[in-house]
Design a protein around this motif. Sequence first.
Motif, PDB file in Angstrom:
ATOM      1  N   ASN A 200       0.842  -1.189   0.000  1.00  0.00           N
ATOM      2  CA  ASN A 200       0.000   0.000   0.000  1.00  0.00           C
ATOM      3  C   ASN A 200       0.881   1.244   0.000  1.00  0.00           C
ATOM      4  O   ASN A 200       1.824   1.356   0.793  1.00  0.00           O
ATOM      5  CB  ASN A 200      -0.921   0.029   1.222  1.00  0.00           C
ATOM      6  N   PHE A 201       0.567   2.163  -0.902  1.00  0.00           N
ATOM      7  CA  PHE A 201       1.298   3.425  -0.999  1.00  0.00           C
ATOM      8  C   PHE A 201       0.390   4.558  -0.529  1.00  0.00           C
ATOM      9  O   PHE A 201      -0.765   4.665  -0.947  1.00  0.00           O
ATOM     10  CB  PHE A 201       1.729   3.682  -2.451  1.00  0.00           C
ATOM     11  N   HIS A 202       0.954   5.401   0.332  1.00  0.00           N
ATOM     12  CA  HIS A 202       0.221   6.572   0.835  1.00  0.00           C
ATOM     13  C   HIS A 202       1.119   7.786   0.639  1.00  0.00           C
ATOM     14  O   HIS A 202       2.187   7.890   1.242  1.00  0.00           O
ATOM     15  CB  HIS A 202      -0.134   6.407   2.315  1.00  0.00           C
ATOM     16  N   THR A 203       0.695   8.716  -0.244  1.00  0.00           N
ATOM     17  CA  THR A 203       1.496   9.888  -0.538  1.00  0.00           C
ATOM     18  C   THR A 203       1.157  11.019   0.428  1.00  0.00           C
ATOM     19  O   THR A 203       0.118  11.011   1.082  1.00  0.00           O
ATOM     20  CB  THR A 203       1.275  10.367  -1.982  1.00  0.00           C
ATOM     21  N   LYS A 204       2.035  12.009   0.489  1.00  0.00           N
ATOM     22  CA  LYS A 204       1.809  13.132   1.398  1.00  0.00           C
ATOM     23  C   LYS A 204       0.616  13.981   0.961  1.00  0.00           C
ATOM     24  O   LYS A 204       0.094  14.760   1.760  1.00  0.00           O
ATOM     25  CB  LYS A 204       3.062  13.999   1.503  1.00  0.00           C
ATOM     26  N   LEU A 211      -0.153  -1.745  -4.940  1.00  0.00           N
ATOM     27  CA  LEU A 211       0.627  -2.350  -6.011  1.00  0.00           C
ATOM     28  C   LEU A 211       0.949  -3.791  -5.630  1.00  0.00           C
ATOM     29  O   LEU A 211       1.133  -4.099  -4.441  1.00  0.00           O
ATOM     30  CB  LEU A 211       1.918  -1.563  -6.254  1.00  0.00           C
ATOM     31  N   HIS A 212       1.037  -4.657  -6.641  1.00  0.00           N
ATOM     32  CA  HIS A 212       1.192  -6.095  -6.385  1.00  0.00           C
ATOM     33  C   HIS A 212       2.355  -6.670  -7.186  1.00  0.00           C
ATOM     34  O   HIS A 212       2.140  -7.398  -8.166  1.00  0.00           O
ATOM     35  CB  HIS A 212      -0.106  -6.833  -6.738  1.00  0.00           C
ATOM     36  N   PRO A 213       3.584  -6.363  -6.819  1.00  0.00           N
ATOM     37  CA  PRO A 213       4.728  -6.963  -7.527  1.00  0.00           C
ATOM     38  C   PRO A 213       4.875  -8.439  -7.158  1.00  0.00           C
ATOM     39  O   PRO A 213       4.386  -8.891  -6.117  1.00  0.00           O
ATOM     40  CB  PRO A 213       5.918  -6.141  -7.014  1.00  0.00           C
ATOM     41  N   ALA A 231       1.626   1.602 -11.263  1.00  0.00           N
ATOM     42  CA  ALA A 231       0.417   2.394 -11.021  1.00  0.00           C
ATOM     43  C   ALA A 231       0.524   3.667 -11.846  1.00  0.00           C
ATOM     44  O   ALA A 231       1.306   4.569 -11.507  1.00  0.00           O
ATOM     45  CB  ALA A 231       0.275   2.720  -9.544  1.00  0.00           C
ATOM     46  N   PRO A 232      -0.234   3.763 -12.955  1.00  0.00           N
ATOM     47  CA  PRO A 232      -0.148   4.962 -13.809  1.00  0.00           C
ATOM     48  C   PRO A 232      -1.134   6.039 -13.378  1.00  0.00           C
ATOM     49  O   PRO A 232      -2.317   5.765 -13.136  1.00  0.00           O
ATOM     50  CB  PRO A 232      -0.510   4.404 -15.188  1.00  0.00           C
ATOM     51  N   GLY A 236       2.054  11.158 -12.744  1.00  0.00           N
ATOM     52  CA  GLY A 236       3.266  10.366 -12.661  1.00  0.00           C
ATOM     53  C   GLY A 236       2.973   8.886 -12.497  1.00  0.00           C
ATOM     54  O   GLY A 236       1.839   8.489 -12.215  1.00  0.00           O
ATOM     55  N   ASP A 237       4.006   8.076 -12.683  1.00  0.00           N
ATOM     56  CA  ASP A 237       3.875   6.624 -12.586  1.00  0.00           C
ATOM     57  C   ASP A 237       4.731   6.104 -11.433  1.00  0.00           C
ATOM     58  O   ASP A 237       5.850   6.577 -11.200  1.00  0.00           O
ATOM     59  CB  ASP A 237       4.327   5.950 -13.874  1.00  0.00           C
ATOM     60  N   TYR A 238       4.190   5.102 -10.733  1.00  0.00           N
ATOM     61  CA  TYR A 238       4.907   4.398  -9.676  1.00  0.00           C
ATOM     62  C   TYR A 238       5.252   2.995 -10.170  1.00  0.00           C
ATOM     63  O   TYR A 238       4.395   2.295 -10.716  1.00  0.00           O
ATOM     64  CB  TYR A 238       4.062   4.300  -8.409  1.00  0.00           C
ATOM     65  N   TYR A 239       6.512   2.593  -9.965  1.00  0.00           N
ATOM     66  CA  TYR A 239       6.984   1.277 -10.368  1.00  0.00           C
ATOM     67  C   TYR A 239       7.546   0.562  -9.141  1.00  0.00           C
ATOM     68  O   TYR A 239       8.286   1.172  -8.349  1.00  0.00           O
ATOM     69  CB  TYR A 239       8.096   1.370 -11.415  1.00  0.00           C
ATOM     70  N   VAL A 240       7.222  -0.722  -9.002  1.00  0.00           N
ATOM     71  CA  VAL A 240       7.737  -1.505  -7.882  1.00  0.00           C
ATOM     72  C   VAL A 240       8.261  -2.834  -8.401  1.00  0.00           C
ATOM     73  O   VAL A 240       7.599  -3.509  -9.203  1.00  0.00           O
ATOM     74  CB  VAL A 240       6.656  -1.766  -6.819  1.00  0.00           C
TER      75      VAL A 240
END
Length: 266
Positions: A200-204, A211-213, A231-232, A236-240
Motif C-alpha cells: 500500500n502506498f500513501h502519498t503526502k 501495487l502487487h509486484p 500504477a499509472p 506520474g507513474d509508480y513502479y515496484v
Amino acid sequence: DTFDWHAKPKLLMFNNVMFLFAMLVVVLGTLFPILYQFITNDPLSIGPPYFNSVLWPVVVLLMVLMGLAVQANWFGLNWEWRVQIKVILAALLIALAISFCFSTQLHFHAMLSLTLIFWLILMHRQHWLQLNFQRLPMLIAHLGFIVTALGITLTSQFSEEHIISMKLGETVASNQTAVTWKKAASYEGDNFWAMKMYLNFHTKNGFNFDLHPEYRVYTASKTPLPHASIAPFIWGDYYVNVGQSIGDGAWLIRWQFKPFVRWIWL
C-alpha cells in the motif's frame, strides 16, 4: 531594408537551425554506439548524461526563440518592458510553486527550465485568448513542445528511486510516500512459482493505492524473474520490483516514482 535579428523571419530561421541541431544530436547519440560496435566489436552505451548535457542548452535556447518569435512582427519586437518583467516574475513564481511541490531544495536546471516553460506559455497568452484558426497549427505544435518539455523536466529532475528492505507488516516512509507491506501470497503458474506482495502506498498529498509486484521462479530453469507492478497516473507513474530474500523474512524492494513521465509521450 534588412531585417533586425529580432524580426520574425530571423527568429524563425534561428529556430529551425536549433531544431536541426537537436535532431543531429539525437541521431548521433543513437547511431554512434551502433557504428562503434560494428567497427571495434566492443559495446558502447550513450545514456542520459550525454543527452542532458548536450540537448539541455539547445532546448533552453529553443524556448527563448519560440517565446520571442510569437511576440515579434516581421520587422522586430515591440515590447513594453514593464509587462515583460511581470510575465517573467509570474513564470518564476509558478516554477517555484511547482518545484516546492516535489522538493524543498532548489535545483538550478529545474528552476530555469520550468521558468522558461511557463514564460513560453504566458508569451502565447494573446493567441490563447484570441484564437485564430490560421494560427491553430502553430499553437498545436508549440503546445506539444511545451507539454513534452514539461514532462522531460519534471521526470529528469524530480524522479525518486528507493531500494529498501521490508518485512511483512512493516511501513517504510520517505519524504513523499509511505509504503506498507500488507500481506503476501504464493501461487503456482503453468511453469513458475510466485510470491506476490500486496503493498500500500500513501502519498503526502493523501493518495492511497495498492501495487502487487511478484517474485517468480521458473521451475524448469530455476531462474528467478521479478514481475514489476505499475500504477499509472496523469501526474506520474509508480513502479515496484521485488528483489531477493535477504533472510529473516526480509525482502529487497525497489520502487520508483517518475513524475509526469506520460506527458513525454502525449
